[in-house]
Design a protein around this motif. Sequence first.
Motif, PDB file in Angstrom:
ATOM      1  N   GLU A  15     -20.133  51.876 -18.681  1.00 19.12           N
ATOM      2  CA  GLU A  15     -19.994  50.446 -17.916  1.00 19.12           C
ATOM      3  C   GLU A  15     -18.750  49.994 -17.691  1.00 19.12           C
ATOM      4  OE1 GLU A  15     -21.353  48.153 -21.393  1.00 19.12           O
ATOM      5  OE2 GLU A  15     -23.190  49.414 -21.181  1.00 19.12           O
ATOM      6  N   TRP A  18     -18.386  51.457 -13.982  1.00 15.38           N
ATOM      7  CA  TRP A  18     -19.383  50.968 -12.934  1.00 15.38           C
ATOM      8  C   TRP A  18     -18.892  49.198 -12.475  1.00 15.38           C
ATOM      9  CZ3 TRP A  18     -22.290  53.625 -10.009  1.00 15.38           C
ATOM     10  CH2 TRP A  18     -22.752  54.842 -10.666  1.00 15.38           C
ATOM     11  N   GLU A  19     -18.294  48.565 -13.487  1.00 17.24           N
ATOM     12  CA  GLU A  19     -17.476  47.554 -13.284  1.00 17.24           C
ATOM     13  C   GLU A  19     -16.318  47.478 -12.419  1.00 17.24           C
ATOM     14  OE1 GLU A  19     -18.305  44.196 -14.145  1.00 17.24           O
ATOM     15  OE2 GLU A  19     -20.272  45.006 -14.787  1.00 17.24           O
ATOM     16  N   ARG A  22     -17.928  47.872  -8.753  1.00 11.33           N
ATOM     17  CA  ARG A  22     -18.391  46.659  -8.625  1.00 11.33           C
ATOM     18  C   ARG A  22     -17.156  45.825  -8.070  1.00 11.33           C
ATOM     19  NH1 ARG A  22     -21.959  47.151 -12.868  1.00 11.33           N
ATOM     20  NH2 ARG A  22     -23.917  47.734 -12.328  1.00 11.33           N
ATOM     21  N   ARG A  52     -25.614  52.349  -7.704  1.00 11.79           N
ATOM     22  CA  ARG A  52     -24.977  51.677  -9.065  1.00 11.79           C
ATOM     23  C   ARG A  52     -26.125  51.204  -9.758  1.00 11.79           C
ATOM     24  NH1 ARG A  52     -20.537  48.560  -5.517  1.00 11.79           N
ATOM     25  NH2 ARG A  52     -19.302  50.328  -5.257  1.00 11.79           N
ATOM     26  N   ARG A  54     -28.282  48.738 -12.410  1.00  8.56           N
ATOM     27  CA  ARG A  54     -28.119  47.377 -12.702  1.00  8.56           C
ATOM     28  C   ARG A  54     -27.087  46.828 -13.959  1.00  8.56           C
ATOM     29  NH1 ARG A  54     -34.388  45.297 -12.535  1.00  8.56           N
ATOM     30  NH2 ARG A  54     -34.640  45.783 -10.322  1.00  8.56           N
ATOM     31  N   ARG A  55     -26.615  45.853 -14.081  1.00  6.20           N
ATOM     32  CA  ARG A  55     -25.897  45.538 -15.218  1.00  6.20           C
ATOM     33  C   ARG A  55     -26.545  45.476 -16.445  1.00  6.20           C
ATOM     34  NH1 ARG A  55     -21.631  40.810 -12.887  1.00  6.20           N
ATOM     35  NH2 ARG A  55     -20.861  42.162 -11.351  1.00  6.20           N
TER      36      ARG A  55
END
Length: 93
Positions: A15, A18-19, A22, A52, A54-55
């Motif tokens: 996570e 991916w952050e 983003r 990517r 979804r959160r």
Amino acid sequence: MVFKGRPPIERRVREQFWECLRAGQDTVSAACEVQVSLTQMRRWLVQVGGVRPRRPVPPSGRYLSLSEREQIDEFRRDGWTIRAIAHALGRSP
């Protein structure tokens, strides 16, 4: 329990990766920041098809957490009523 190969990478590391993407970092610098090999970073990109994900949805608070369950257990052992426990936890009885 016996594992073959390397231990799995924690979900929070993925996570964080991916952050970083983003936030505008390129894939190589994002992988370096979360201390993941470039091979593992490429695997993650292939698994999601380069898009990517979804959160993750934050927990709704509907269900009791493990710490709340442990507190309830302690309160019940001490003889608290259900309403007193609910008030202490900020939940409905």
